[in-house]
Scaffold this motif. Structure first.
Motif, mmCIF file in Angstrom:
data_model
loop_
_atom_site.group_PDB
_atom_site.id
_atom_site.type_symbol
_atom_site.label_atom_id
_atom_site.label_comp_id
_atom_site.label_asym_id
_atom_site.label_seq_id
_atom_site.Cartn_x
_atom_site.Cartn_y
_atom_site.Cartn_z
ATOM 1 N N GLN A 127 0.855 -1.250 0.505
ATOM 2 C CA GLN A 127 0.090 -0.047 0.566
ATOM 3 C C GLN A 127 0.924 1.359 0.415
ATOM 4 O O GLN A 127 1.770 0.782 -0.230
ATOM 5 N N ILE A 128 0.096 2.481 0.373
ATOM 6 C CA ILE A 128 0.877 3.449 0.224
ATOM 7 C C ILE A 128 1.472 3.808 1.912
ATOM 8 O O ILE A 128 3.165 3.900 1.639
ATOM 9 N N SER A 173 3.579 1.137 -2.877
ATOM 10 C CA SER A 173 2.818 2.719 -4.027
ATOM 11 C C SER A 173 3.187 3.963 -3.657
ATOM 12 O O SER A 173 3.623 4.462 -4.522
ATOM 13 N N ILE A 175 -0.993 4.341 -10.481
ATOM 14 C CA ILE A 175 -0.481 4.816 -9.137
ATOM 15 C C ILE A 175 1.198 5.148 -9.545
ATOM 16 O O ILE A 175 1.470 3.574 -10.606
ATOM 17 N N TRP A 215 -3.840 1.268 -8.583
ATOM 18 C CA TRP A 215 -4.212 -0.081 -7.428
ATOM 19 C C TRP A 215 -4.363 -1.422 -7.703
ATOM 20 O O TRP A 215 -4.125 -2.095 -6.679
ATOM 21 N N TYR A 258 -1.733 -3.161 -9.564
ATOM 22 C CA TYR A 258 -1.171 -3.715 -8.729
ATOM 23 C C TYR A 258 -0.689 -5.072 -7.086
ATOM 24 O O TYR A 258 -0.614 -5.895 -6.984
#
Ligand SMILES: O=C(O)CCC(=O)C(=O)O
Ligand SMILES: [Fe+2]
Length: 360
Positions: free
Chosen positions: A206-207, A245, A285, A305, A308
């Motif tokens: 994730q981010i 990300s 992303i 996202w 991914y």
């Protein structure tokens, strides 16, 4: 001690080599950021650039919120295995899981609850109500910490302060998860400087991720120089990870940190709760134009996202998941498959020379 039950087919737990680190040096390697201090944005950006990980203090979350979740979660994990599955469903990938992580062969000495927490509700209907309430209160609080960190990161990068936060917090169709990991004391004894795998080496896709644990150690991060260092537990702080990300959004200026957990050898369980700040499936992303220098090329091909995440679910934990999305292979680490690992079996670790040599 709470026993973990699992199908006999996953009786094998890999070992990991855990060189003894000097505790003082290890603690010094982990940046600490006071989120309320005037220079917090620069300090956060610096930590994300140098390590991809930091300890966050002065986060504003009352201790009682995390303590309440910790005690409700421990009560849940003490229930019979079948009740835990009945209440939350078997992890596919959301729900209750024991020893198996994902569906591609990763195993570890843990049990967990993995839940979607987007739009303020925990989407599992039959959890014990006190646990659900504690999860919802905790999620609301940790989401604020994540949001604040994303604002500080944006400020530190010199981009619009709301840009990253709005990809995660309150995002339509957003993808926020909470994972509660319980690592009971491990009765298996690993040989030499090895430990039993609690959660294998990986980066979070994730981010950002925001982690809080009880007082039991086990988490380790990999520094840029390749050294694994233990993260001293601190229930009063949160620990923030740069995810894959965010690595892409910054075109590699920040690097997602490799981390893993070694199973507890003492008498205490480790309980950790991780908030994963993901974005909407349709979110592109790609490096933020505002962080790119004139003429700078993206290191990654374009993806969303959703793409991914689907790709990540097909891989092993230790795989270099960004590899297939990189445009210049030389710019990053070589793609690594999961190494063959030594195993513990039926309660006894096998200290064969050849196996120990293969520990990652
Ligand atoms: O349980 C921990 O301390 C970390 C686990 C982790 O890295 C994860 O769930 O992604
Ligand atoms: Fe992780």
């Amino acid at each position: 001690m709470v026993a973990i039950t699992a199908p006999s087919s996953i009786e094998q737990i890999p070992l990991m080599r855990c060189p003894k680190a000097n505790a003082g040096q290890a603690a010094a390697a982990i940046p600490c950021v006071d989120l309320s201090a005037p220079g917090a944005a620069a300090a956060v950006a610096d930590a994300c650039r140098s390590v991809g990980f930091f300890r966050a203090t002065n986060h504003g979350v009352p201790a009682g919120v995390a303590d309440a979740l910790e005690s409700r979660a421990m009560a849940f994990f003490a229930l019979p295995a079948q009740d835990k599955v009945d209440m939350s469903g078997a992890a596919r990938p959301l729900g209750y899981g024991s020893k198996t992580i994902g569906s591609n062969g990763d195993v570890g000495w843990l049990e967990y609850l993995l839940l979607s927490v987007s739009s303020n509700s925990v989407k599992v209907s039959s959890l014990p109500p006190p646990l659900r309430t504690a999860l919802e209160e905790y999620t609301a609080a940790v989401r604020e910490v994540g949001g604040r960190v994303l604002e500080l990161i944006a400020e530190g990068l010199g981009v619009d302060r709301a840009l990253l936060r709005s990809m995660v917090v309150g995002r339509e169709g957003g993808d926020e998860l909470v994972r509660v990991n319980h690592y009971p004391p491990c009765p298996l004894r690993a040989p030499g400087d090895c430990g039993v795998t609690g959660f294998g080496e990986h980066t979070d896709p994730q981010i950002i991720s925001v982690l809080r644990s009880n007082c039991t150690a086990g988490l380790q991060i990999k520094l840029r120089d390749g050294r694994w260092v233990p993260v001293p537990p601190d229930p009063e702080s949160f620990f923030v990870n740069v995810g894959d990300s965010l690595q892409v959004l910054t075109n590699g200026r920040f690097r997602s940190v490799k981390h893993r957990v070694v199973a507890p050898e003492g008498a205490q369980s480790r309980l950790s709760v991780i908030y994963f700040g993901g974005t909407a499936a349709s979110q592109r992303i790609a490096p933020l134009p505002q962080v790119m220098r004139d003429g700078e090329q993206s290191l990654y091909r374009e993806f969303t996202w959703g793409e991914y995440k689907r790709a990540a679910y097909k891989t092993r934990l230790g795989d270099h998941r960004l590899g297939p999305f990189e445009l210049r292979a030389a710019a990053s680490e070589p793609a690594q498959g999961a190494d063959p690992q030594p195993h513990c079996s039926s309660g006894t670790c096998m200290p064969q020379q050849q196996q120990v040599a293969q520990v990652y």
